[in-house]
Design an enzyme around this catalytic site. Structure first.
Site, PDB file in Angstrom:
ATOM      1  N   ASP A 123      -5.428   5.016  -5.549  1.00 39.18           N
ATOM      2  CA  ASP A 123      -6.156   5.853  -4.603  1.00 39.18           C
ATOM      3  C   ASP A 123      -6.499   7.194  -5.264  1.00 39.18           C
ATOM      4  O   ASP A 123      -6.178   7.419  -6.434  1.00 39.18           O
ATOM      5  CB  ASP A 123      -5.299   6.037  -3.351  1.00 39.18           C
ATOM      6  CG  ASP A 123      -6.109   6.117  -2.071  1.00 39.18           C
ATOM      7  OD1 ASP A 123      -7.290   6.531  -2.137  1.00 39.18           O
ATOM      8  OD2 ASP A 123      -5.580   5.775  -1.002  1.00 39.18           O
ATOM      9  N   ASP A 132       0.849  -1.184   0.000  1.00 37.63           N
ATOM     10  CA  ASP A 132       0.000   0.000   0.000  1.00 37.63           C
ATOM     11  C   ASP A 132       0.892   1.244   0.000  1.00 37.63           C
ATOM     12  O   ASP A 132       2.017   1.205  -0.502  1.00 37.63           O
ATOM     13  CB  ASP A 132      -0.977  -0.042   1.181  1.00 37.63           C
ATOM     14  CG  ASP A 132      -2.272   0.706   0.887  1.00 37.63           C
ATOM     15  OD1 ASP A 132      -2.316   1.927   1.106  1.00 37.63           O
ATOM     16  OD2 ASP A 132      -3.247   0.072   0.431  1.00 37.63           O
ATOM     17  N   ASP A 135     -12.424   3.865   4.705  1.00 37.75           N
ATOM     18  CA  ASP A 135     -11.475   2.824   5.091  1.00 37.75           C
ATOM     19  C   ASP A 135     -11.956   2.084   6.336  1.00 37.75           C
ATOM     20  O   ASP A 135     -12.451   2.693   7.284  1.00 37.75           O
ATOM     21  CB  ASP A 135     -10.111   3.437   5.429  1.00 37.75           C
ATOM     22  CG  ASP A 135      -9.357   3.919   4.209  1.00 37.75           C
ATOM     23  OD1 ASP A 135      -9.859   3.743   3.078  1.00 37.75           O
ATOM     24  OD2 ASP A 135      -8.264   4.483   4.385  1.00 37.75           O
ATOM     25  N   LYS A 191      -3.581  -0.860  -6.944  1.00 38.27           N
ATOM     26  CA  LYS A 191      -4.597  -0.095  -6.219  1.00 38.27           C
ATOM     27  C   LYS A 191      -4.313   1.372  -6.473  1.00 38.27           C
ATOM     28  O   LYS A 191      -3.249   1.872  -6.116  1.00 38.27           O
ATOM     29  CB  LYS A 191      -4.529  -0.397  -4.724  1.00 38.27           C
ATOM     30  CG  LYS A 191      -5.466   0.485  -3.874  1.00 38.27           C
ATOM     31  CD  LYS A 191      -5.287   0.188  -2.392  1.00 38.27           C
ATOM     32  CE  LYS A 191      -6.093   1.142  -1.523  1.00 38.27           C
ATOM     33  NZ  LYS A 191      -5.890   0.856  -0.065  1.00 38.27           N
ATOM     34  N   SER A 227     -10.219   3.449  -6.414  1.00 40.43           N
ATOM     35  CA  SER A 227     -10.870   4.134  -5.296  1.00 40.43           C
ATOM     36  C   SER A 227     -11.794   5.257  -5.778  1.00 40.43           C
ATOM     37  O   SER A 227     -12.355   5.985  -4.960  1.00 40.43           O
ATOM     38  CB  SER A 227      -9.816   4.709  -4.345  1.00 40.43           C
ATOM     39  OG  SER A 227      -9.046   3.684  -3.762  1.00 40.43           O
TER      40      SER A 227
END
Length: 407
Positions: free
Chosen positions: A158, A80, A219, A156, A190
């Site tokens: 964001d 992450d 989250d 991922k 996201s």
């Protein structure tokens, strides 16, 4: 936002040509993600075991491969935020922090691939990531190519520090660039979460065309109240989500916190069961090096995982509010039906007594049912379609059942 980026966005329209046709996430992805448990700890001098470093991800890959997780489907090891240098290099490339990732990202990917696992990474659509590291604004294509060169298997993306009003064009651009690399990279967006927060209507059909999985809410935190808050939000928009969820495209209510600090065994069973019913990605965020046996057993429950991984990919729904604290969820499976009774009362068990027809089971098409409790193993014998189902649900827990056609 830079005017050149806006001009570039204007050159693209959202269309099926840009859709993410990568053959991935035919069932919800399973694996491990660092954020909830390890956050942005970059102090490897004082916290060598828990800092964001190549050693952390190697340790988790070892545990996935050696402790049975890989065998039941957990395959992604996901980095992450906070992995990169604070600035890009002279050529505009992202690079991992050399002190915490001394071998480099390609070497880490090779290590994980040799375990039969896959590596995921994190980026941000804006100028900076949520923790202040370099974002991908103006560098979408460069970053897509960089990740492909490293052998990344999941991204991922964001949405901090970004103009949310451009996301309907910007995220499909990243889809286009990921496709163009020729490497299958599962795309986790996201985008809907940021539009929701800004009051911008979410076009979930468009999201599903461009993202394998997507976050649409806050989250998760290490608490039971956070789990139930997320469950309630997903239920509140379930009629919007169900039509767009399916093989290749899944709604992500966020990480599994089973085995962390807050959930009891009953609460952990409940999260695992509801995530299975919702056809959610099963991305654990915990420390697999010291997880206790009762939580490991929940995460490795093959019957529950089979519900989550049902090939039809249908998202289940809340079908009945029995009391203020007790509800029923149902998910159609390829050959069965999953039913989950959730009891939110923290102190008292609840005795369910519900006609089968109220659970949205096909009582007019099936001559009878039987059911198996996926946690206790209890088998319920023949029930005619007009029967009333009875069971007891633990405080802050679930009774999770697979219904089948009785022979």
């Amino acid at each position: 936002m830079h005017s050149l980026f806006v001009l570039t966005l204007a050159c693209y329209t959202v269309s099926p040509v840009l859709s993410l046709q990568n053959g991935l996430a035919r069932t919800p992805p399973m694996g491990w993600l660092s954020w909830e448990r390890f956050r942005c700890n970059t102090d490897c001098k004082n916290h060598p075991k828990t800092c964001i470093s190549e050693n952390l991800y190697k340790d988790m890959a070892d545990r996935l491969a050696e402790d049975g997780y890989k065998d039941v489907g957990y395959e992604y090891v996901n980095i992450d935020d906070c992995w990169s240098n604070k600035t890009r290099d002279a050529d505009g490339n992202l690079n991992p922090d050399a002190n915490r990732f001394p071998s480099g990202m390609k070497a880490l990917a090779d290590y994980i691939h040799k375990k039969g696992l896959k590596l995921g990474i994190y980026a941000d659509y804006g100028t900076k990531t949520c923790a202040g590291f370099p974002g991908s604004l103006d560098y979408l294509e460069k970053d897509a190519n960089r990740f492909a060169e490293w052998g990344i298997d999941m991204l991922k993306m964001d949405g901090c520090n970004a103009d949310v009003s451009t996301m309907k064009k910007g995220y499909p651009m990243m889809t286009k660039y990921l496709n163009a690399t020729g490497r299958p990279i599962l795309f986790s967006c996201s985008w809907p979460d940021y539009e929701r927060a800004k009051g911008i209507p979410v076009n979930y059909s468009m999201v599903a065309e461009n993202c394998n999985i997507w976050r649409n809410y806050v989250d998760i935190q290490d608490s039971w109240s956070s789990v139930t808050k997320i469950i309630d939000y997903e239920a509140s928009i379930q009629d919007t989500l169900v039509p767009v969820v399916g093989p290749g495209n899944f709604n992500d209510p966020d990480m599994l916190i089973v085995g962390d600090f807050s959930l009891s065994v009953s609460q952990a069973q409940a999260q695992m069961a509801l995530w299975a019913v919702m056809a959610a990605p099963l991305l654990m965020s915990n420390d697999l090096r010291d997880i206790t046996p009762e939580f490991r057993e929940i995460l490795l429950n093959k019957e529950v995982i089979a519900v989550n991984q049902d090939p039809q990919g249908i998202m289940g729904k809340r079908v009945l509010q029995i009391t203020n604290t007790t509800e029923a969820w149902m998910r159609p499976l390829q050959q069965h039906w999953a039913v989950c009774f959730l009891n939110r009362d923290p102190k008292a068990s609840f005795n369910v007594s519900v006609p089968l027809e109220k659970l949205d089971l096909p009582t007019k098409e099936v001559e009878g049912f039987d059911a198996l409790d996926l946690y206790s193993g209890k088998y319920y014998g023949y029930m005619p379609p007009d029967a009333t189902f009875n069971c007891t649900v633990a405080p802050n827990g679930v009774t999770f059942l697979r219904f089948g056609m009785a022979e």
